[in-house]
Design an enzyme around this catalytic site. Sequence first.
Site, mmCIF file in Angstrom:
data_model
loop_
_atom_site.group_PDB
_atom_site.id
_atom_site.type_symbol
_atom_site.label_atom_id
_atom_site.label_comp_id
_atom_site.label_asym_id
_atom_site.label_seq_id
_atom_site.Cartn_x
_atom_site.Cartn_y
_atom_site.Cartn_z
ATOM 1 N N ASP A 39 77.214 -22.717 88.546
ATOM 2 C CA ASP A 39 78.496 -23.206 88.990
ATOM 3 C C ASP A 39 79.302 -21.753 89.855
ATOM 4 O O ASP A 39 79.159 -20.994 89.194
ATOM 5 C CB ASP A 39 79.634 -23.774 88.030
ATOM 6 C CG ASP A 39 78.822 -25.143 87.490
ATOM 7 O OD1 ASP A 39 78.097 -25.936 88.225
ATOM 8 O OD2 ASP A 39 79.087 -25.520 86.250
ATOM 9 N N TYR A 67 73.338 -18.133 77.763
ATOM 10 C CA TYR A 67 74.720 -17.586 77.965
ATOM 11 C C TYR A 67 75.716 -17.269 77.161
ATOM 12 O O TYR A 67 75.541 -17.454 76.150
ATOM 13 C CB TYR A 67 75.390 -19.142 78.772
ATOM 14 C CG TYR A 67 74.621 -19.966 79.804
ATOM 15 C CD1 TYR A 67 74.767 -19.800 81.199
ATOM 16 C CD2 TYR A 67 73.448 -20.805 79.342
ATOM 17 C CE1 TYR A 67 74.258 -20.630 81.997
ATOM 18 C CE2 TYR A 67 72.647 -21.597 80.280
ATOM 19 C CZ TYR A 67 73.026 -21.517 81.604
ATOM 20 O OH TYR A 67 72.423 -22.212 82.475
ATOM 21 N N ASP A 81 85.702 -28.044 82.975
ATOM 22 C CA ASP A 81 85.941 -26.416 82.756
ATOM 23 C C ASP A 81 87.284 -26.093 83.546
ATOM 24 O O ASP A 81 88.041 -26.970 83.701
ATOM 25 C CB ASP A 81 84.812 -25.651 83.574
ATOM 26 C CG ASP A 81 84.748 -26.166 85.024
ATOM 27 O OD1 ASP A 81 85.958 -26.504 85.660
ATOM 28 O OD2 ASP A 81 83.595 -25.964 85.869
ATOM 29 N N ARG A 179 79.248 -26.762 80.172
ATOM 30 C CA ARG A 179 80.537 -27.395 80.212
ATOM 31 C C ARG A 179 80.588 -28.729 79.545
ATOM 32 O O ARG A 179 81.650 -29.181 78.892
ATOM 33 C CB ARG A 179 80.551 -27.929 81.776
ATOM 34 C CG ARG A 179 81.281 -26.907 82.768
ATOM 35 C CD ARG A 179 81.433 -27.446 83.943
ATOM 36 N NE ARG A 179 80.205 -27.870 84.721
ATOM 37 C CZ ARG A 179 79.959 -28.734 85.716
ATOM 38 N NH1 ARG A 179 81.224 -29.040 86.175
ATOM 39 N NH2 ARG A 179 78.679 -28.965 86.191
#
Length: 307
Positions: A39, A67, A81, A179
Site C-alpha cells: 500500500d 511486517y 488504516d 489492515r
Amino acid sequence: MLSGLVIVDKPQGWTSHDVVGRMRRLAGTRKVGHAGTLDPMATGVLVLGINKATRLLTYIVGTSKTYTATIRLGQSTVTDDAEGEVTATTSAAGITDQQIDDGVAALTGDIQQVPSSVSAIKVNGERAYARVRSGEAVKLAARPVTIHRFDVHGIRRDEAAGVVDLDVTVECSSGTYIRALARDLGDGLGVGGHLTALRRTQVGPYSLDQARTLEQLAGELNVLDMSLAARALMPNRELTAEETAEISFGRRIAAGTSGAATVEHPAAAFAPDGSLVALLADAGSYAKPVLVFAPGTGSAATAPGEA
C-alpha cells in the site's frame, strides 16, 4: 542483458507501480515487475524482477511475509488504516493487557480473514477500492490465511484520547491483509481498530538488510544475480554437464533425491559453473523442466508441453 532481482525499500507515499516505473528508468528496460504490492502508506521490502528474472516473481508472490506495524485500538476507519476517515470512535481505555493478549491469540494460526473493502481484489471485473470510492458498499468473501506469528512489543495508552497503540510484528502467509488484522483485533475487543504504520521487513528469503532505497539505487543499481536469487528461494539441484545439456533442450532427466519439487514449487537446477539452467518439477522417476533458461541467450522459455 541485465537480469536479476532488486530488493527495494519502498518509500511512504509511493505505489508499487510508481516504484516499477522508476526502476524501468534506472534499469533502461520496460521489462520490470514486482512480487506483490505494498500500500502507498506502507514502507519496506518490495521485490522487483528485471528482464528474465521476472519469471521468478510468480514463485516469490506466494512466500510468507513479515511486517512491523502499529495498530490503534479505539477508532475504526473506512480504509482500515490511517489514510481513511474515522467512521467510529469507542474508548479503549478500559481494555486490559490480558484482553489484548487474548485477542491477538484468537487471530494467530489458521484463520478466515475478510480482506479490506478497499483492497485491489476484483469484484465483477472492477477493483474493490474503486467501487468503494464510487460510493458502493463492498463486502468481500472471507479467505483462509495463516498468521505464523503475531507478537506485541509495546502498548502505549492515551487515556485522554481513549486510544491504545500497539507495536507489533506479524509473520503471515501470502494474501494476508495487515489492515484487516488491525480491524479484526479492534472489533474483537469491541472498540474498533485500524493500522497507523506498516513496514514490510521480509518477503520469503529476501530481507530489509538487502533492500536499498530508490536514492541508493539511483547511485548504484544493486541487482541480485538470477542464480543467487533462485538459490535462496528454492530447493537446489546441481546438474552434471550431461544433465545440463539435456535440460537445455527441454528434455527430462532422472528425478532428484528429494522427490518434492512440483510445478507450483519447483527446484532450481544449476550447471557445473553455477549458472541457473532451469526450474524442475519431479514426475515419478523423472524430473521435468518447468522453465528453461537458455544458455548464453539471456532469455527464458517455457519448457515443451508446458503452458
